[in-house]
Design an enzyme around this catalytic site. Structure first.
Site, short mmCIF file in Angstrom:
data_model
loop_
_atom_site.label_atom_id
_atom_site.label_comp_id
_atom_site.label_asym_id
_atom_site.label_seq_id
_atom_site.Cartn_x
_atom_site.Cartn_y
_atom_site.Cartn_z
N SER A 191 -4.16 3.73 1.71
CA SER A 191 -3.90 4.34 0.43
C SER A 191 -4.56 5.72 0.37
O SER A 191 -4.27 6.57 1.20
CB SER A 191 -4.38 3.41 -0.70
OG SER A 191 -3.88 3.82 -1.95
N GLU A 311 5.14 -2.37 -2.06
CA GLU A 311 3.98 -1.60 -2.49
C GLU A 311 3.85 -1.54 -4.01
O GLU A 311 2.78 -1.74 -4.58
CB GLU A 311 4.09 -0.16 -1.95
CG GLU A 311 4.09 -0.01 -0.46
CD GLU A 311 2.70 0.12 0.14
OE1 GLU A 311 1.71 0.06 -0.62
OE2 GLU A 311 2.62 0.29 1.37
N HIS A 405 0.93 -3.53 -2.42
CA HIS A 405 -0.06 -2.56 -1.96
C HIS A 405 -1.41 -3.25 -1.76
O HIS A 405 -1.87 -4.00 -2.60
CB HIS A 405 -0.17 -1.47 -3.03
CG HIS A 405 -0.94 -0.26 -2.62
ND1 HIS A 405 -0.49 0.62 -1.67
CD2 HIS A 405 -2.13 0.24 -3.07
CE1 HIS A 405 -1.35 1.63 -1.55
NE2 HIS A 405 -2.36 1.41 -2.38
#
Length: 521
Positions: A191, A311, A405
């Protein structure tokens, strides 16, 4: 027996540190790589720590950078320990053999958290499994939020990225004493950590420091300077002070964090609201990192990149936004079009590819492709033969999350049995999948090949799901093709207003943001 060993002591550039053995692994925590970034050093580039005499204890995690807590909704899924103290620029080392002659591969981990949260003390990031498998693992803290990424007229930008660069230089200089090979460093992040790793990979100053890189769910990118500056101005208005580093440095940390949380309340990947980010600074980030890498920066560095299949679900599910987006489908699509700066032919294309998908999935996948898959495909196209792509597709056992995610982190680190990993994955996550994914990262850090075909014209993507991992070819080509001919909405104006085609779209975006603001209050 390992438990009876004398505690390991290793020399560093600033003094000796004493760790301890844990299940046969030598672990060192909380080693300072830079001086405390407060007082006269606040908002300034990192400086070396003061050297110490004797042997410093390194058995506990060091202080974490100042940060606001996650909201209650997100804290159900994500752990974020807070450790008070000024010496937050510290790192940790897990090594099977603290011996200068070992020359083992090294993995340096940069945590995610939108550059506002997270730390190296998150239990899921425990590096023991990497050390057990012959890889020295290093994790680090860096300044977050306005302390690390505020944009001021009287201070250098990207302080948090400069912290990471200082840590990387420390690793290159010191890791041999811990058994690592400074010529075999794999820089890895997820990320915001992947965005950071991409920027460092593209930086001219890191040439020769990075042998390989892993970018998980984050592309190389730079943020719009005006967008970052607006967050600082919002904070300054709330605090009733000038938008300068000097004024901000005089503000109490807790008060600053409260102002930051309020100013960034509408930020997020879907809405594209105000947020902190790396900016082009003419120095460590001389140009957009993606463009630099597409043009040949970091030659010879092997690259492993990828994403999770869903995600967007972590961005939408915790606050109930997933259900709200489905109820206001046209508004959500309008907001996504503005976020991605495309005309209506792109969402029409996604609806044609996924006719049974609801508005939330259409919005989520379109924004995910815009943010992640499109730039990572472009990056792989520019580096064929040395790039490897993956998709994590196993859905969480918790309702609504899917393959969201950050779900893959417990699999990469082999920490899926920990309660902190189960917060996101649920109970009984497949151990075979964890073993397969962790082994791929070990192989990549060791050899530069994770165990599947490198990127070429057939577009191979390794898929990790509940069964045996397999390679899919061209599975996203149709979706990626939608972006090659998309009509682009103009970039935001200098004042920050999106010049979208038509007042209806702009009004829809405003309504969507008000709805999300109400959800988060």
């Amino acid at each position: 027996m390992a438990a009876d060993r004398t505690d390991p002591v290793v020399g560093t550039p600033h003094g000796a540190v004493r760790g301890r053995y844990e299940r046969g692994i030598a672990v060192f925590r909380g080693i300072p790589y830079a001086a405390p970034p407060f007082g006269p050093r606040r908002f300034r580039p990192p400086e070396p720590p003061d050297p110490w005499d004797g042997v410093r204890d390194a058995t506990a995690f060091g202080p974490t950078a100042p940060k606001p807590p996650y909201s209650e909704a997100f804290a159900r899924y994500l752990s974020d320990p807070e450790i008070p103290g000024d010496e937050c620029l510290n790192l940790n080392v897990w090594t099977p053999q603290p011996d200068p002659g070992a020359r083992l591969p090294v993995l340096v981990w940069i945590h995610g958290g939108a550059l506002t949260r997270g730390s190296s003390a998150v239990p899921v990031y425990d590096g023991s499994a990497f050390a057990r498998d012959g890889v020295v693992c290093v994790s680090l803290n860096y300044r977050l939020g306005v302390e690390g990424y505020g944009l001021f007229p009287d201070a250098p930008p990207n302080a948090g990225l400069r912290d990471q660069f200082a840590a990387l230089r420390w690793v290159h200089e010191a890791i041999a004493a811990f058994g690592g090979d400074p010529d075999r460093i794999t820089l890895c992040g997820q990320s915001a950590g992947a965005i950071s790793a991409g920027a460092l990979l593209a930086a001219p100053q890191t040439r020769g420091l990075i042998r390989r890189a892993v970018l998980q769910s984050g592309p190389p990118e730079a943020s719009d300077r005006d967008k970052v500056r607006r967050v600082v101005r919002r904070m300054a208005a709330r605090l009733k002070i000038p938008a300068t580093a000097e004024a901000f440095a005089a503000v109490d940390r807790d008060l600053l964090l409260r102002a930051q949380a309020e100013a960034g309340r509408l930020s997020g990947p879907v809405l594209g609201g105000p947020a902190f980010g790396l900016v082009v600074d003419g120095d460590l980030v001389p140009r957009d990192p993606l463009r630099a890498l597409l043009d040949g920066a970091a030659p010879g560095v092997e690259l492993l990149t990828g994403w999770t299949r869903d995600e967007y679900r972590l961005w939408l599910v915790p606050g109930g936004l997933h259900e709200r987006v489905d109820r206001i489908g046209p508004v959500a699509l309008a907001g996504a079009m503005a976020r991605c700066r495309v005309g209506p032919e792109v969402p029409r294309g996604y609806r044609a590819l996924r006719p049974d998908a609801g508005a939330a999935e259409t919005v989520g996948q379109m924004v995910t492709d815009h943010l992640l898959r499109v730039p990572l495909h472009r990056l792989a196209d520019a580096r064929p033969g040395s790039s490897y792509l993956y998709e994590f597709a196993w859905p969480s056992n918790l309702p609504g999350l899917g393959a969201c995610h950050a779900l893959e982190l417990g699999f990469v680190f082999g920490t899926g049995d920990l309660p902190e990993a189960r917060k996101l994955a649920g109970e009984n996550a497949p151990r075979a999948l964890r073993d397969a994914m962790h082994a791929a990262w070990v192989r990549f850090a060791t050899t530069g090949n994770p165990g599947w075909q490198a990127w070429d014209d057939s577009h191979p993507v390794r898929v990790f799901d509940g069964g045996v991992p397999y390679t899919a070819y061209g599975s996203l080509d149709e979706a990626m093709a939608l972006w090659t001919t998309a009509s682009q909405v103009p970039e935001p104006a200098p004042g920050g207003t999106v010049r979208a085609p038509g007042a209806e779209l702009a009004a829809a975006v405003r309504r969507l943001r008000r709805s999300v603001g109400a959800l988060r209050r």
